[in-house]
Design an enzyme around this catalytic site. Structure first.
Site, PDB file in Angstrom:
ATOM      1  N   HIS A 289      -8.234  -1.290   5.965  1.00 17.86           N
ATOM      2  CA  HIS A 289      -8.402  -2.522   6.466  1.00 17.86           C
ATOM      3  C   HIS A 289      -8.844  -3.476   5.362  1.00 17.86           C
ATOM      4  O   HIS A 289      -9.717  -2.868   4.683  1.00 17.86           O
ATOM      5  CB  HIS A 289      -9.335  -2.337   7.590  1.00 17.86           C
ATOM      6  CG  HIS A 289      -9.719  -3.318   8.364  1.00 17.86           C
ATOM      7  ND1 HIS A 289      -8.678  -4.228   9.251  1.00 17.86           N
ATOM      8  CD2 HIS A 289     -10.634  -4.368   8.289  1.00 17.86           C
ATOM      9  CE1 HIS A 289      -9.122  -5.212   9.644  1.00 17.86           C
ATOM     10  NE2 HIS A 289     -10.249  -5.347   9.110  1.00 17.86           N
TER      11      HIS A 289
ATOM     12  N   ILE B 231      -2.389  -0.933  17.612  1.00 17.25           N
ATOM     13  CA  ILE B 231      -3.210   0.080  17.647  1.00 17.25           C
ATOM     14  C   ILE B 231      -2.484   1.428  18.234  1.00 17.25           C
ATOM     15  O   ILE B 231      -1.658   1.542  19.126  1.00 17.25           O
ATOM     16  CB  ILE B 231      -4.118  -0.532  18.819  1.00 17.25           C
ATOM     17  CG1 ILE B 231      -4.851  -1.718  18.595  1.00 17.25           C
ATOM     18  CG2 ILE B 231      -4.930   0.616  19.237  1.00 17.25           C
ATOM     19  CD1 ILE B 231      -6.127  -2.069  18.664  1.00 17.25           C
TER      20      ILE B 231
ATOM     21  N   ASN C 289       0.773  -1.146  -0.064  1.00 18.98           N
ATOM     22  CA  ASN C 289      -0.066   0.007   0.050  1.00 18.98           C
ATOM     23  C   ASN C 289       0.926   1.176  -0.008  1.00 18.98           C
ATOM     24  O   ASN C 289       0.452   2.204  -0.756  1.00 18.98           O
ATOM     25  CB  ASN C 289      -0.867   0.056   1.132  1.00 18.98           C
ATOM     26  CG  ASN C 289      -2.357  -0.975   0.819  1.00 18.98           C
ATOM     27  OD1 ASN C 289      -3.024  -0.457   0.209  1.00 18.98           O
ATOM     28  ND2 ASN C 289      -2.213  -1.901   1.620  1.00 18.98           N
TER      29      ASN C 289
ATOM     30  N   MET D 198       0.695  -2.513  12.277  1.00 19.39           N
ATOM     31  CA  MET D 198       0.161  -3.828  12.924  1.00 19.39           C
ATOM     32  C   MET D 198      -0.077  -3.478  14.514  1.00 19.39           C
ATOM     33  O   MET D 198       0.091  -4.385  15.369  1.00 19.39           O
ATOM     34  CB  MET D 198       0.695  -5.111  12.748  1.00 19.39           C
ATOM     35  CG  MET D 198       0.702  -5.656  11.204  1.00 19.39           C
ATOM     36  SD  MET D 198      -0.646  -5.456  10.513  1.00 19.39           S
ATOM     37  CE  MET D 198      -1.390  -6.999  11.247  1.00 19.39           C
TER      38      MET D 198
HETATM   39  C1  GRF Z   1      -2.979  -4.992   3.979  1.00 17.91           C
HETATM   40  O1  GRF Z   1      -3.960  -6.036   3.680  1.00 17.91           O
HETATM   41  C2  GRF Z   1      -3.767  -4.017   4.935  1.00 17.91           C
HETATM   42  O2  GRF Z   1      -5.176  -3.771   4.686  1.00 17.91           O
HETATM   43  C3  GRF Z   1      -3.572  -4.681   6.258  1.00 17.91           C
HETATM   44  O3  GRF Z   1      -2.233  -5.074   6.127  1.00 17.91           O
HETATM   45  C4  GRF Z   1      -1.882  -5.592   4.855  1.00 17.91           C
HETATM   46  C5  GRF Z   1      -0.698  -4.732   4.721  1.00 17.91           C
HETATM   47  O4  GRF Z   1      -0.395  -4.902   3.220  1.00 17.91           O
HETATM   48  N1  GRF Z   1      -3.761  -3.704   7.248  1.00 17.91           N
HETATM   49  P1  GRF Z   1       1.014  -3.888   2.715  1.00 17.91           P
HETATM   50  O5  GRF Z   1       1.931  -4.034   3.871  1.00 17.91           O
HETATM   51  O6  GRF Z   1       0.441  -2.639   2.485  1.00 17.91           O
HETATM   52  O7  GRF Z   1       1.516  -4.758   1.637  1.00 17.91           O
END
Ligand code: GRF
Length: 191
Positions: A100, A83, A14, A81
């Site tokens: 998410h 909170i 992402n 990962m």
């Molecule tokens: C994604 O599925 C996001 O929604 C979740 O963790 C994953 C992270 O993927 N919170 P990346 O590190 O962006 O490849």
């Protein structure tokens, strides 16, 4: 130009989608800092390839200091990962968003795709939302729906959802950076 700080813990696909959208001029915003709470997160390498400053930090006060020094106006959680606690929220609530891999409020927390399969859901998807003190509970900005097939495994469903994540995260950032998002209680209005 809006300065973005991205918080990661892992592979950073992402993050890559956000960097690419910025470099291609699709969003009026620039990633100025990537912070990981894990030293071995592959996303750190992605940032370095684009000459974006990185930091490995676990302590929120140190994160806050780094974000402020970089004049960050929007914090994007991208596979972060943990909170988020009060230290960051006090400064950035309303200016911090998360992605998410489910259609919130369904399947918050860990292993959202596994939860969707276990529940026998026929549809799932991805959500970009503002971050509040809860776990995946903040006001929703954009969602994208994908089908769940009988043949799906956690891997195949995750891949289908991830493809949508990479589309809607830059879209949400674009709306934010253009001042088009207004939080009203638990809802987001596009103005
Ligand atoms: C994604 O599925 C996001 O929604 C979740 O963790 C994953 C992270 O993927 N919170 P990346 O590190 O962006 O490849």
């Amino acid at each position: 130009m809006l300065n973005i700080g991205v918080l990661i813990s892992g592979k950073g696909s992402n993050l890559q989608a956000i960097i690419d959208a910025s470099e291609q001029g699709e969003i009026p915003a620039k990633v100025v800092l990537v912070i990981s709470n894990k030293a071995d997160a592959y996303g750190l390498e992605r940032a370095k390839k684009h000459n974006i400053p990185t930091a490995v930090l676990k302590d929120e006060s140190e994160m806050l200091k780094a974000l402020k020094a970089a004049e960050v106006g929007l914090v994007c959680l991208a596979g972060y990962m943990k909170i988020v606690g009060k230290t960051l929220l006090d400064e950035y609530e309303g200016k911090m968003i998360n992605i998410h891999p489910s259609l919130l409020p369904k399947f918050p927390g860990l292993h959202a795709q596994r939860q969707a399969l276990a529940a026998g859901a026929k549809e799932s998807g991805a959500t970009v939302h503002f971050v509040d003190a809860g776990c995946d509970t903040g006001p929703i900005i954009i969602q994208s729906v994908v089908p769940v097939f009988e043949s799906d495994t956690e891997e195949t469903l995750s891949a289908r959802i991830l493809e949508q994540e990479h589309k809607i995260y830059p879209q949400a950032i674009k709306l934010f950076s253009m001042g088009k998002l207004k939080i009203e209680g638990s809802r987001v209005k596009k103005i």
